[in-house]
Design a protein around this motif. Sequence first.
Motif, PDB file in Angstrom:
ATOM      1  N   LEU A  43      -6.352   0.297   6.233  1.00  0.00           N
ATOM      2  CA  LEU A  43      -5.047   0.301   5.574  1.00  0.00           C
ATOM      3  C   LEU A  43      -4.325   1.627   5.786  1.00  0.00           C
ATOM      4  N   ARG A  44      -2.993   1.537   5.840  1.00  0.00           N
ATOM      5  CA  ARG A  44      -2.132   2.707   5.948  1.00  0.00           C
ATOM      6  C   ARG A  44      -0.987   2.575   4.941  1.00  0.00           C
ATOM      7  N   SER A  45      -0.426   3.691   4.570  1.00  0.00           N
ATOM      8  CA  SER A  45       0.723   3.661   3.669  1.00  0.00           C
ATOM      9  C   SER A  45       1.837   2.821   4.289  1.00  0.00           C
ATOM     10  N   GLY A  46       2.428   1.959   3.482  1.00  0.00           N
ATOM     11  CA  GLY A  46       3.492   1.084   3.957  1.00  0.00           C
ATOM     12  C   GLY A  46       3.030  -0.313   4.321  1.00  0.00           C
ATOM     13  N   ASP A  47       1.722  -0.513   4.441  1.00  0.00           N
ATOM     14  CA  ASP A  47       1.233  -1.857   4.740  1.00  0.00           C
ATOM     15  C   ASP A  47       1.590  -2.816   3.603  1.00  0.00           C
ATOM     16  N   ARG A  48       1.938  -4.032   3.976  1.00  0.00           N
ATOM     17  CA  ARG A  48       2.232  -5.082   3.010  1.00  0.00           C
ATOM     18  C   ARG A  48       1.168  -6.166   3.161  1.00  0.00           C
ATOM     19  N   LEU A  49       0.410  -6.378   2.097  1.00  0.00           N
ATOM     20  CA  LEU A  49      -0.730  -7.284   2.159  1.00  0.00           C
ATOM     21  C   LEU A  49      -0.393  -8.613   1.493  1.00  0.00           C
ATOM     22  N   PRO A  50      -0.506  -9.709   2.227  1.00  0.00           N
ATOM     23  CA  PRO A  50      -0.235 -11.020   1.624  1.00  0.00           C
ATOM     24  C   PRO A  50      -1.343 -11.419   0.656  1.00  0.00           C
ATOM     25  N   ILE A  51      -0.947 -12.056  -0.427  1.00  0.00           N
ATOM     26  CA  ILE A  51      -1.885 -12.555  -1.428  1.00  0.00           C
ATOM     27  C   ILE A  51      -1.910 -14.074  -1.346  1.00  0.00           C
ATOM     28  N   GLY A  52      -3.095 -14.653  -1.369  1.00  0.00           N
ATOM     29  CA  GLY A  52      -3.235 -16.094  -1.287  1.00  0.00           C
ATOM     30  C   GLY A  52      -2.872 -16.781  -2.590  1.00  0.00           C
ATOM     31  N   PRO A  53      -2.812 -18.094  -2.560  1.00  0.00           N
ATOM     32  CA  PRO A  53      -2.530 -18.848  -3.793  1.00  0.00           C
ATOM     33  C   PRO A  53      -3.634 -18.664  -4.817  1.00  0.00           C
ATOM     34  N   ALA A  54      -3.249 -18.593  -6.077  1.00  0.00           N
ATOM     35  CA  ALA A  54      -4.227 -18.388  -7.152  1.00  0.00           C
ATOM     36  C   ALA A  54      -5.143 -19.600  -7.268  1.00  0.00           C
ATOM     37  N   PRO A  55      -6.453 -19.379  -7.422  1.00  0.00           N
ATOM     38  CA  PRO A  55      -7.367 -20.500  -7.645  1.00  0.00           C
ATOM     39  C   PRO A  55      -7.060 -21.176  -8.980  1.00  0.00           C
ATOM     40  N   HIS A  56      -7.592 -22.375  -9.151  1.00  0.00           N
ATOM     41  CA  HIS A  56      -7.362 -23.108 -10.400  1.00  0.00           C
ATOM     42  C   HIS A  56      -8.152 -22.515 -11.557  1.00  0.00           C
ATOM     43  N   THR A  57      -9.298 -21.904 -11.235  1.00  0.00           N
ATOM     44  CA  THR A  57     -10.100 -21.298 -12.298  1.00  0.00           C
ATOM     45  C   THR A  57      -9.407 -20.056 -12.834  1.00  0.00           C
ATOM     46  N   LEU A  58      -9.646 -19.746 -14.091  1.00  0.00           N
ATOM     47  CA  LEU A  58      -9.023 -18.592 -14.730  1.00  0.00           C
ATOM     48  C   LEU A  58     -10.085 -17.594 -15.158  1.00  0.00           C
ATOM     49  N   PRO A  59      -9.789 -16.276 -15.096  1.00  0.00           N
ATOM     50  CA  PRO A  59     -10.745 -15.296 -15.616  1.00  0.00           C
ATOM     51  C   PRO A  59     -11.004 -15.558 -17.096  1.00  0.00           C
ATOM     52  N   ASN A  60     -12.270 -15.477 -17.505  1.00  0.00           N
ATOM     53  CA  ASN A  60     -12.575 -15.717 -18.914  1.00  0.00           C
ATOM     54  C   ASN A  60     -13.196 -14.494 -19.584  1.00  0.00           C
ATOM     55  N   VAL A  61     -13.110 -13.335 -18.913  1.00  0.00           N
ATOM     56  CA  VAL A  61     -13.561 -12.083 -19.503  1.00  0.00           C
ATOM     57  C   VAL A  61     -12.503 -11.019 -19.238  1.00  0.00           C
ATOM     58  N   GLU A  62     -12.479  -9.987 -20.084  1.00  0.00           N
ATOM     59  CA  GLU A  62     -11.542  -8.893 -19.884  1.00  0.00           C
ATOM     60  C   GLU A  62     -12.182  -7.721 -19.158  1.00  0.00           C
ATOM     61  N   PHE A  63     -13.494  -7.570 -19.296  1.00  0.00           N
ATOM     62  CA  PHE A  63     -14.210  -6.517 -18.579  1.00  0.00           C
ATOM     63  C   PHE A  63     -15.669  -6.932 -18.458  1.00  0.00           C
TER      64      PHE A  63
ATOM     65  N   VAL B 237       0.853  -1.183   0.000  1.00  0.00           N
ATOM     66  CA  VAL B 237       0.000   0.000   0.000  1.00  0.00           C
ATOM     67  C   VAL B 237       0.895   1.241   0.000  1.00  0.00           C
ATOM     68  N   GLU B 238       0.844   2.013  -1.073  1.00  0.00           N
ATOM     69  CA  GLU B 238       1.662   3.223  -1.155  1.00  0.00           C
ATOM     70  C   GLU B 238       0.898   4.474  -0.742  1.00  0.00           C
ATOM     71  N   GLN B 239      -0.414   4.460  -0.904  1.00  0.00           N
ATOM     72  CA  GLN B 239      -1.211   5.642  -0.577  1.00  0.00           C
ATOM     73  C   GLN B 239      -2.632   5.212  -0.261  1.00  0.00           C
ATOM     74  N   VAL B 240      -3.256   5.910   0.689  1.00  0.00           N
ATOM     75  CA  VAL B 240      -4.641   5.641   1.067  1.00  0.00           C
ATOM     76  C   VAL B 240      -5.400   6.961   1.081  1.00  0.00           C
ATOM     77  N   GLY B 241      -6.622   6.950   0.550  1.00  0.00           N
ATOM     78  CA  GLY B 241      -7.465   8.141   0.578  1.00  0.00           C
ATOM     79  C   GLY B 241      -8.195   8.262   1.904  1.00  0.00           C
ATOM     80  N   PRO B 242      -9.473   8.655   1.901  1.00  0.00           N
ATOM     81  CA  PRO B 242     -10.199   8.838   3.160  1.00  0.00           C
ATOM     82  C   PRO B 242     -10.256   7.571   4.022  1.00  0.00           C
ATOM     83  N   LEU B 243     -10.458   6.415   3.384  1.00  0.00           N
ATOM     84  CA  LEU B 243     -10.548   5.162   4.136  1.00  0.00           C
ATOM     85  C   LEU B 243     -10.458   3.992   3.173  1.00  0.00           C
TER      86      LEU B 243
END
Length: 285
Positions: A141-161, A4-10
């Motif tokens: 969240l505050r600036s400088g927080d490091r957020l862990p990301i979980g393992p990617a699911p087996h399913t894949l995105p099938n749309v772009e938007f 997290v590099e920057q946070v707005g109001p919340l």
Amino acid sequence: MIVVEQVGPLATIQDLGRPGWFDSGVGPAGAADRASLRLANRLVGNPEEYAGIEVLLGGLALRADRHCTVAVTGAPAPATVEGTPVGHASVLELAAGQTFRLGLASTGLRSYVAVRGGIEVPPVLGSRSRDTLSGIGPPPLRSGDRLPIGPAPHTLPNVEFAPVADLSTEILTIRALLGPRDDWFVDAGALFDGEWVVSTDTDRIGARLDRRAGPPLRRGVSRELPTEGMVLGSIQVPPSGQPVVFLADHPITGGYPVVAVIVDADIDAVAQARPGQALRFRRAR
């Protein structure tokens, strides 16, 4: 990790909440606009209940320390990756070291950022959601927080938007069912007459409404109500006559009468309503 590099109001971590703890005095919390979090998760191939970031009005900046897939939904805020504009409600690929930024939302209140794999902070009572009323869950969240990301699911995105509804409407129409305490009012049906306006007194706990046009809500019972349970979407009316719509972090009990309850499908729209937004109530069939 994502930094997290920057946070707005919340900005808070939210999933779909922690149901099942009412008997211990703990509400469900979770995303205020549940549909937007679900959509963001689907876009990146996550199960809908994975934790993401709820961003109030925008102003968030995230830096990826490895390749990751993200999507932003909810209130439309201008987004960039390394300064290049990117689409709303679309799948974005961040390379290691790249920064994703959200500007200020033009309409609506809350944007949602999902990361493939989910934000994997430690859960509390089975949920990673921050409850702003009780203080349960990961801190804002505050600036400088490091957020862990979980393992990617087996399913894949099938749309772009994904096509999303336009939040910029002059008047919201919200469906509600009268009760359980509509008999405490001289004319509970006045709720459905005229228009209301979201006041500046609004947050994740609830949105207070001012009367814009139409008759007031006047109590016909002078005694006080014993404390009773409150549900998401309850329209509680204090002595001031200004209704309060309970949102994600609402208290689980209350002592003011509930004139009506909003249908579940319309609660997300109220959660995105800014101060000054006009709305009218319609009887649910």
